[in-house]
Motif scaffolding. Structure first.
Motif, PDB file in Angstrom:
ATOM      1  N   GLY A 225       0.841  -1.188   0.000  1.00 30.29           N
ATOM      2  CA  GLY A 225       0.000   0.000   0.000  1.00 30.29           C
ATOM      3  C   GLY A 225       0.873   1.234   0.000  1.00 30.29           C
ATOM      4  N   ARG A 226       0.235   2.343  -0.285  1.00 28.86           N
ATOM      5  CA  ARG A 226       1.029   3.565  -0.274  1.00 28.86           C
ATOM      6  C   ARG A 226       0.424   4.566   0.700  1.00 28.86           C
ATOM      7  N   LEU A 227       1.310   5.388   1.217  1.00 30.47           N
ATOM      8  CA  LEU A 227       0.905   6.343   2.235  1.00 30.47           C
ATOM      9  C   LEU A 227       0.081   7.448   1.605  1.00 30.47           C
ATOM     10  N   VAL A 228      -1.114   7.662   2.122  1.00 30.81           N
ATOM     11  CA  VAL A 228      -1.928   8.765   1.610  1.00 30.81           C
ATOM     12  C   VAL A 228      -2.279   9.799   2.673  1.00 30.81           C
ATOM     13  N   GLY A 229      -2.156   9.439   3.918  1.00 33.30           N
ATOM     14  CA  GLY A 229      -2.508  10.421   4.942  1.00 33.30           C
ATOM     15  C   GLY A 229      -1.882  10.095   6.281  1.00 33.30           C
ATOM     16  N   LEU A 230      -1.950  11.071   7.143  1.00 31.08           N
ATOM     17  CA  LEU A 230      -1.360  10.897   8.472  1.00 31.08           C
ATOM     18  C   LEU A 230      -2.194  11.660   9.489  1.00 31.08           C
ATOM     19  N   LEU A 231      -2.338  11.060  10.660  1.00 32.29           N
ATOM     20  CA  LEU A 231      -3.067  11.690  11.763  1.00 32.29           C
ATOM     21  C   LEU A 231      -2.187  11.651  12.997  1.00 32.29           C
TER      22      LEU A 231
END
Lengths: 235, 235
Positions: A225-231
């Motif tokens: 998978g690829r990184l799309v967001g961060l919290l």
DNA sequence: TCAAAAAGTGAACTAAAAGAGAACAAAGAT
DNA sequence: ATCTTTGTTCTCTTTTAGTTCACTTTTTGA
């Protein structure tokens, strides 16, 4: 009745209990008050207990309970009492929206499963509880199927991905050069790294000088998978 | 009073009792928390009993009752409250209850206004379209009123706050030592910095070696909010 | 201005929480 | 009586958290 520190700690404990019902650990309290050692917390907790503000079970983890608050502290739990009246807010203080239940309505985020934790150089803890879902804003999601992972470790710290952050991953099996991906090496070791292609090889590049880039034959690496967001949560 | 696991289990037991009045078995609880062994559930049940949250009949199947919930878990739906005078009995409370709205409501996002951009050492751009709202997960919010800002510049990069990130700020006018705050200096210059108190002065500490710490008289600095959450989008 | 009280540090140590897996015991049903 | 479901107990391991102590610094009030 209370010293400033004692009150500060009491308010913190109270707010945490109000917030999610889980009492903070000594370490968390230490951090909340900006201390470097938790022995001071131990003393403060003792003082609060002696003065009858909290009850606790000694030798039990996270077993604090607030039984009263000092005079003048509404039980509405604002350790950050705001006087909106006379504060100069040059730019951005016009609207004050409280996250009242009313506004919690429909325009909700999207729920995605929290699949576990991912660390540098170690497999994902494949936890996937049915119960573990987190809500993310729709604009953080990619086009495809997404899930979340909790980041463990500092391997990507120079790209602003810190220990404890939650990352949103879009399920996919290919990635462009330079994207941050969840990569599975030899079918067993999943890590979050920047992916670089070099001919028949791929490089998994950490963002931390203390970690080394891995260069591997392409066939040993599978993109999950690829990184799309961060919290991130600072509470 | 509770650890995260204890709380998770308590909420699960409570929701099952509310749902159909039948307490879950150890195996069901095990599955609900994603465990592989029910011995852990046994321990958790013991802890909840010791802490006075549930009552049970030992050696009896499905004989749990919830006697209280932690502070702050006031359910958003009055139907899901534990009624202290009228305890939920495992056996003859066949009271039919609608599916819990609480879990739905608690999972949705919350809208907060996006108030503009904030940069290191320069005033906030007063962009604020009244229409700019973003949705954030509820667990990112603080207790008070919150708003969002877009970060511009690298002054906090070493704490993982990058150019372009969206930060969630809780409106407040005091902050604890070491918290990251939106601070207004002399009523005109708002920046995102770590706040440190030093006697009658406060230090606004950037997280970037290329920027300098500002040490100012306390009265020149006004805290406008504290950092409670961060969102990043990699698209 | 001096002494006491409160706060802060760091390290060593101990204990609790959490997870797994297996074997066993009790209750209730057929 | 015996089977199935469910609860109990044990051992073992890892992680997380609480306790204590010796010592320093800061704050405060007589």
């Amino acid at each position: 009745m209370l010293t400033a520190k004692q009150q500060q700690l009491l308010m913190f404990i109270n707010s945490r209990l109000k917030q999610d019902g889980i009492s903070p650990s000594f370490d968390e309290m230490k951090d909340a008050l900006g201390l470097k050692s938790k022995s001071g917390i131990h003393r403060l907790v003792g003082a609060l207990e002696e003065r009858g503000f909290i009850r606790r079970m000694t030798n039990r983890a996270r077993a604090l309970e607030v039984i009263k608050l000092p005079e003048g502290i509404g039980s509405t739990d604002s350790d950050t009492d705001v006087d909106p009246g006379n504060i100069v807010r040059p730019d951005f203080s016009k609207t004050q929206v409280k996250p009242s239940l009313a506004s919690v309505a429909m325009d909700s985020g999207v729920e995605i499963p929290l699949h576990g934790r991912i660390a540098a150089g170690t497999p994902i803890d494949a936890i996937e509880n049915a119960d573990s879902y987190i809500t993310v804003p729709p604009n953080l999601l990619g086009r495809g199927d997404c899930f979340a992972l909790e980041v463990s470790g500092d391997s990507m710290i120079e790209l602003g991905i810190m220990d404890g952050d939650t990352v949103v991953i879009e399920n996919c099996d290919t990635a462009r050069d330079g994207e941050i991906v969840v990569a599975l090496v030899d079918g067993e070791e999943a890590t979050l790294k920047t992916l670089k292609r070099q001919g028949g090889h791929v490089a998994l590049v950490p963002a931390n000088r203390d970690f080394d880039t891995q260069i591997l034959e392409a066939k040993r690496v599978r993109v999950q998978g690829r990184l799309v967001g961060l919290l991130r949560n600072y509470h």
